[in-house]
Every structure is written in C-alpha cells, then in structure tokens.
Scaffold this active site. Structure first.
Site, PDB file in Angstrom:
ATOM      1  N   HIS A 214       0.879  -1.104   0.184  1.00  0.00           N
ATOM      2  CA  HIS A 214      -0.277  -0.574  -0.134  1.00  0.00           C
ATOM      3  C   HIS A 214       0.775   1.184   0.372  1.00  0.00           C
ATOM      4  O   HIS A 214       0.125   1.725   1.408  1.00  0.00           O
ATOM      5  CB  HIS A 214      -0.981  -0.024   1.138  1.00  0.00           C
TER       6      HIS A 214
ATOM      7  N   GLN B 239      -0.278   4.813   1.270  1.00  0.00           N
ATOM      8  CA  GLN B 239      -0.571   4.844   1.841  1.00  0.00           C
ATOM      9  C   GLN B 239       1.034   4.989   2.976  1.00  0.00           C
ATOM     10  O   GLN B 239       1.191   6.166   3.891  1.00  0.00           O
ATOM     11  CB  GLN B 239      -1.214   3.651   3.175  1.00  0.00           C
TER      12      GLN B 239
ATOM     13  N   CYS C 197      -3.950   3.433   9.577  1.00  0.00           N
ATOM     14  CA  CYS C 197      -4.184   3.838   8.497  1.00  0.00           C
ATOM     15  C   CYS C 197      -6.234   3.772   7.971  1.00  0.00           C
ATOM     16  O   CYS C 197      -6.242   4.467   7.173  1.00  0.00           O
ATOM     17  CB  CYS C 197      -3.615   2.704   7.165  1.00  0.00           C
TER      18      CYS C 197
END
Ligand code: CP
Ligand code: NVA
Length: 309
Positions: free
Chosen positions: A130, A133, A263
């Site tokens: 990710h 992020q 997150c």
C-alpha cells in the site's frame, strides 16, 4: 524516475523526498485555498476490486483539484482476465487517458497493467503493498520530526500496510520496529528487499514477537486491521492470534510519548481501543488528510514527469 508508482522500493530516497516536499507544498496551497491546475485536461482511470473510502475520494478529489478528472472502473464492467486480457485493457486505456490507479487483490495484476500500459500505473493497494498510504504516513511523521530521527513501531499483522512502511523506512534510512506473531510476520521477500536497501541507506529494521518490548521508547506506534480485505473468513481465528497485540492503554504506557497511527478503516476494541484511537495522541485524521496531498504529488510526478514548474 520510474514510470509507475507500484512500490516505494522502486523509487530512490531523493525521489521520495522530492514527493514529500511537493506534498507539503500542496497541503499549504490547499489550506490557503489555492488549487494549482497542473493536470488540466488530464484523465485518470480508477479501477477498484476492493472497497475504499479514502483512496477513492482522495484520488478523485485530488485529480479534480489539479484540473483533471477521474473515471471509476468496476471489475464487473471491465472483466480483466474474463472479458479481455490485462494486456488489452492496458493498451486500450493508454490510447485514451493519462494514468491508471488500481486497487487489486493480486499484486501481479498491477505489475502486468504497468508493464503493458504506456501510461503510468499507481498502486492503490494490493494484497502485498500500500505505497500511497506509506507516503501519507511519511508526511504525517515529517510534520512532527525528521523521519530519520524517529523510531516507528508497527504492532499487529504483517500485512500490505506494514510491508510498504518497512520498504519506505529501508529506502530512506529510518528506524522501524515490527511486532507481529511469528506466524504472521511480514513476508520474507520484504525482509530481503529491506535488507538490500537498508545496506545502502543505513535503515534499522527489526522484528519482535513481544509488542511490549517493541514499543519501548517509540515515537510512533502504528497498527492496522487484523483482517485485511479478502481475509474475512479468517476473522474469528485472527482475533485470537492477535489479541496480545492490541494497542491499548497498557501497551501505550510503555511509550507514553508515542503518537498513535492507523491507516483506517479501524475496528475499535480490536486492534486498537477507541480510547487510544480517539485520544489526543492519535494522528489518524492527519494521516487520512495527507492521503490527498501525498497522492496529488504522486499524480503530478507520474502524469507530468517533465515537471510542473
Ligand atoms: N487507508 C485506506 O486505504 O483507506 P480506504 O481503504 O478507505 O481507501
Ligand atoms: N490492510 C488493510 C488496509 C486497508 C486500507 C487491507 O488490506 O484491508
């Protein structure tokens, strides 16, 4: 500079710090009500195989704020691998638009799309990574201290979010501790890549089984869901395995000055207590806010690689 943004490990420390600097600038401009039209007339397709709030809204709002616009593609409309191949989807999109952001189960699929497309492909989360992020998290940390001076401790599942965090730390030479059960450590390819990158950057990445020793003296304690998208059938079992890894008052007492990160989406009273998530050391909304600015910097960089000045 790579054509695509699939993993932070493909980008150099200088390139990632350049993205961070631009993200900071874009945040100041945004807060001052300014919307630089650096991607005027450009189109981004967004392909989602999994649900999303933050990634969807921040990419769609982000490209619009830069003067471009987004098209959302659903897997049942496009049928990659059933209606037509990833190759043909990538080649067709390259004829019409300027970039593709994809959130997929398989990481190989974003790699295939990127390989075949002439346009840049941005990884909006896969089962492995990710990276967007991680860039928003870097911006959040950098607002409080020099990331290279920070001790970041991730506690929980060795998943896509921590894999990108480890790789980011490895590229930039940061200190990152990871506490997971031995059965759910981050994958060995992440360790290997991080060791390779860390040998150059001086990063210190360490793994702990015991969350209490891991968080001792940390500046940031980071956690994420115990059950990632696609693992729902394992949720019950995972609640048992990860119970000792909950971020709660007792664990945070070992690092009372630590800032808390997640997150999102979060499951209050599972991986983190509501008290910690909503407390005054929590950075969760700043992380979410920074998704917008970090990704606008990424969009500009890959969709206008010649620069925006
Ligand atoms: N953190 C994150 O990627 O959120 P979404 O799944 O809502 O996009
Ligand atoms: N690890 C989580 C992150 C969600 C943004 C998942 O993959 O579901």
């Amino acid at each position: 500079m790579p054509k695509d943004f699939l993993t932070v490990a493909d980008w150099s420390a200088e390139e990632l710090l350049g993205l961070l600097a631009r993200a900071q600038e874009l945040r100041s401009l945004h807060r001052a009500g300014q919307r630089p039209q650096t991607l005027q007339g450009r189109t981004l397709a967004m392909y989602f195989e999994k649900p999303s709030l933050r990634t969807h809204v921040t990419f769609e709002a982000g490209i619009a704020q830069l003067g471009g616009h987004a098209i959302v593609l659903r897997p049942d409309q496009v049928g990659i691998g059933t209606r037509e191949s990833a190759l043909d989807v990538a080649l067709n999109l390259s004829l019409w638009i300027d970039g593709l952001m994809a959130r997929t189960f398989s990481h190989e699929l974003v790699e295939q799309l990127a390989e075949h497309a002439a346009i840049p492909v941005i990884n909006g989360l896969t089962d492995r990574l990710h990276p967007c992020q991680a860039m928003a998290d870097l911006q959040t940390i950098a607002n409080l201290m020099n990331p290279r001076d920070a001790t970041i401790c991730y506690v929980g599942d060795g998943n896509n979010v921590v894999s990108s965090l480890i790789l980011l730390a490895a590229v930039l030479g940061m200190r990152c501790r990871v506490a997971t059960p031995s059965s759910h450590r981050p994958p060995s390819w992440v360790d290997k890549k991080a060791a390779e990158l860390g040998a150059v950057s001086g990063a210190e990445i360490s793994w702990f089984e015991d969350p209490e020793s891991a968080v001792e003296g940390a500046d940031f304690i980071y956690t994420d869901t115990w059950t990632s998208m696609g693992q729902e059938e394992e949720a019950e079992e995972r609640r048992k395995v990860f119970a000792p890894y909950q971020v709660n008052r007792r664990l945070v007492a070992r690092a009372p000055k630590a800032w808390l990160m997640h997150c999102l989406p979060a499951h209050r009273e599972e991986e983190i207590t509501g008290e910690m998530l909503d407390g005054d050391r929590s950075l969760i909304y700043e992380q979410a806010e920074n998704r917008l600015h970090a990704q606008k910097a990424i969009l500009e960089r890959v969709m206008r690689p010649e620069g925006v000045e």
